[in-house]
Each structure stands twice: as structure tokens, then as C-alpha cells.
Design an enzyme around this catalytic site. Structure first.
Site, PDB file in Angstrom:
ATOM      1  N   THR A   8      -1.928 -10.328 -11.557  1.00 27.39           N
ATOM      2  CA  THR A   8      -2.746  -9.992 -10.391  1.00 27.39           C
ATOM      3  C   THR A   8      -4.001  -9.250 -10.829  1.00 27.39           C
ATOM      4  O   THR A   8      -3.990  -8.571 -11.864  1.00 27.39           O
ATOM      5  CB  THR A   8      -1.975  -9.119  -9.364  1.00 27.39           C
ATOM      6  N   LYS A   9      -5.067  -9.403 -10.047  1.00 25.68           N
ATOM      7  CA  LYS A   9      -6.274  -8.594 -10.244  1.00 25.68           C
ATOM      8  C   LYS A   9      -6.491  -7.687  -9.029  1.00 25.68           C
ATOM      9  O   LYS A   9      -7.507  -7.028  -8.924  1.00 25.68           O
ATOM     10  CB  LYS A   9      -7.502  -9.494 -10.431  1.00 25.68           C
ATOM     11  N   ASP A  70       3.394 -13.576  -4.702  1.00 24.21           N
ATOM     12  CA  ASP A  70       2.498 -14.036  -3.655  1.00 24.21           C
ATOM     13  C   ASP A  70       3.107 -13.518  -2.376  1.00 24.21           C
ATOM     14  O   ASP A  70       4.317 -13.621  -2.162  1.00 24.21           O
ATOM     15  CB  ASP A  70       2.362 -15.564  -3.620  1.00 24.21           C
ATOM     16  N   HIS A 181       8.268  -5.411   1.851  1.00 27.27           N
ATOM     17  CA  HIS A 181       8.672  -6.757   1.423  1.00 27.27           C
ATOM     18  C   HIS A 181       8.677  -6.848  -0.102  1.00 27.27           C
ATOM     19  O   HIS A 181       9.585  -7.420  -0.700  1.00 27.27           O
ATOM     20  CB  HIS A 181       7.725  -7.794   2.023  1.00 27.27           C
ATOM     21  N   ARG A 182       7.665  -6.232  -0.739  1.00 28.22           N
ATOM     22  CA  ARG A 182       7.578  -6.268  -2.208  1.00 28.22           C
ATOM     23  C   ARG A 182       8.726  -5.455  -2.819  1.00 28.22           C
ATOM     24  O   ARG A 182       9.344  -5.861  -3.799  1.00 28.22           O
ATOM     25  CB  ARG A 182       6.213  -5.726  -2.654  1.00 28.22           C
TER      26      ARG A 182
END
Length: 197
Positions: A8-9, A70, A181-182
Site C-alpha cells: 500500500t501507499k 482491499d 473490518h481490517r
């Protein structure tokens, strides 16, 4: 320290992964640490397809285990939108404020009882020469009529977490990192993390 590479950025996501993995003894690196690598185009139609695409592409380049997520917001009254387009819902420039404004505009005639939504996250772990693994988590809530709170990123200021009776953006990171959620996807990953690494 064991190294974990997150594809990820997004600085907001990167910070959350650091907060979740450093206590487990992992040094978190992201694509911000590999400026020579280009962004992977998210061409999938589901969170799982996009997460695997990012993790596998970067894993193939670096020949290392790479984790990718995602995630996004799914609103029932909008037939699951913004979904996989959450980050660029209001345009390619990925502006959180514009994205929230677009959602609030689309929901302005929708009564509060019909504003149910959930944040969804799929984590993919790409392992060189092995089958990728995926883990999924969700956090249920309701879309509020105005923004509240200063924590978090993305749609957090308009997402009301019923069990906490607050907007996601009103929750300090240590609370969000238990219920999001993560966090739920990472909890599943943690059960297998020793085997993976």
C-alpha cells in the site's frame, strides 16, 4: 525483527498496519519504502480480486511474502456502492472529503433506518511459489447525516458504529484497531501468522 511488506501507499492504512503488527514483533514496510515500484492497477471487481492482484504482483517483483488489503464501504441503499471504488468514488484523485460529500448527497433523501452499511476488508497474503491466502472482515454501521470526529481516514467521519455509539472517526486508534473490518481480517491472519512466516 521479522519483516512484513504491505502493498500500500496509503499512509492511513500503513499507520494502522504498523500499530497492529509491531506489537507482534514485525517490522512493517510499505510501498512507500520502495519508491521504484509503481502502483498496481486495481482491475478486480471484488475486494478479494484486488487484494490478491496487488499482493501477488509485488510478491513476484520482490520475491518475498507480501500482504495486501482491499477494503471499502458498502451501503445497502446504494446497492453496495461505493464498494471497490471507495477510494476514488468522487474521482481519480482519491479525495476523502469529496468521497464523503458524494455519499451524503446520494443519501440525503434516505431515512436513517435505511442508511445501513458496512466496511469490508479482504487481506491477501502472497507467498512465493505457493497459493495465496485470503482473510475477510466486516464492521457493521450506519451512515450519518454529517461528519464527526478527527481520527481515522476515508469514510470514518460519516460511519456510525452502533456498538460504540460513536462515529468511527471519534474512536481512538486503540479502539478502532479492535473493532474495525481490517482488525477482524487481521485477527484471522494472526491465527496462521506463525505458519506463514
Amino acid at each position: 525483527m521479522k519483516e512484513i511488506i504491505i502493498a500500500t501507499k496509503n499512509p492511513g492504512k500503513a499507520k494502522e498496519f504498523v500499530q497492529m503488527f509491531e506489537p507482534l514483533g514485525y517490522e512493517v514496510k510499505t510501498l512507500l519504502d520502495f519508491p521504484e515500484l509503481e502502483d498496481v492497477e486495481e482491475t478486480g471487481t471484488t475486494f478479494e480480486e484486488n487484494a490478491k492482484l496487488k499482493a501477488e504482483t509485488i510478491s513476484n517483483i520482490l520475491n518475498k511474502i507480501v500482504l495486501s488489503d482491499d477494503s471499502g464501504l458498502m451501503i445497502d441503499a446504494l446497492d453496495g456502492r461505493p464498494g471497490v471504488y471507495s477510494a476514488r468514488y468522487a474521482g481519480e484523485q482519491k479525495n476523502d472529503s469529496d468521497n464523503m460529500d458524494k455519499v451524503l448527497e446520494e443519501l440525503k433523501t434516505v431515512p436513517s433506518e435505511d442508511r445501513t452499511a458496512r466496511f469490508c476488508c479482504t487481506l491477501a497474503v502472497a507467498i512465493p511459489e505457493k497459493e495465496s491466502l485470503t482473510f475477510t472482515g466486516a464492521c457493521e454501521g450506519v451512515i450519518m447525516e454529517e461528519k464527526k470526529g478527527t481520527y481515522g481516514f476515508g469514510y470514518d467521519p460519516i460511519f456510525y458504529v452502533v456498538e460504540e455509539q460513536k462515529a468511527m472517526a471519534e474512536l481512538p486508534p486503540e479502539t478502532k484497531n479492535k473493532i474495525s473490518h481490517r482488525a477482524k481480517a487481521i485477527q484471522q491472519l494472526k491465527m496462521q501468522i506463525q505458519d506463514i512466516f
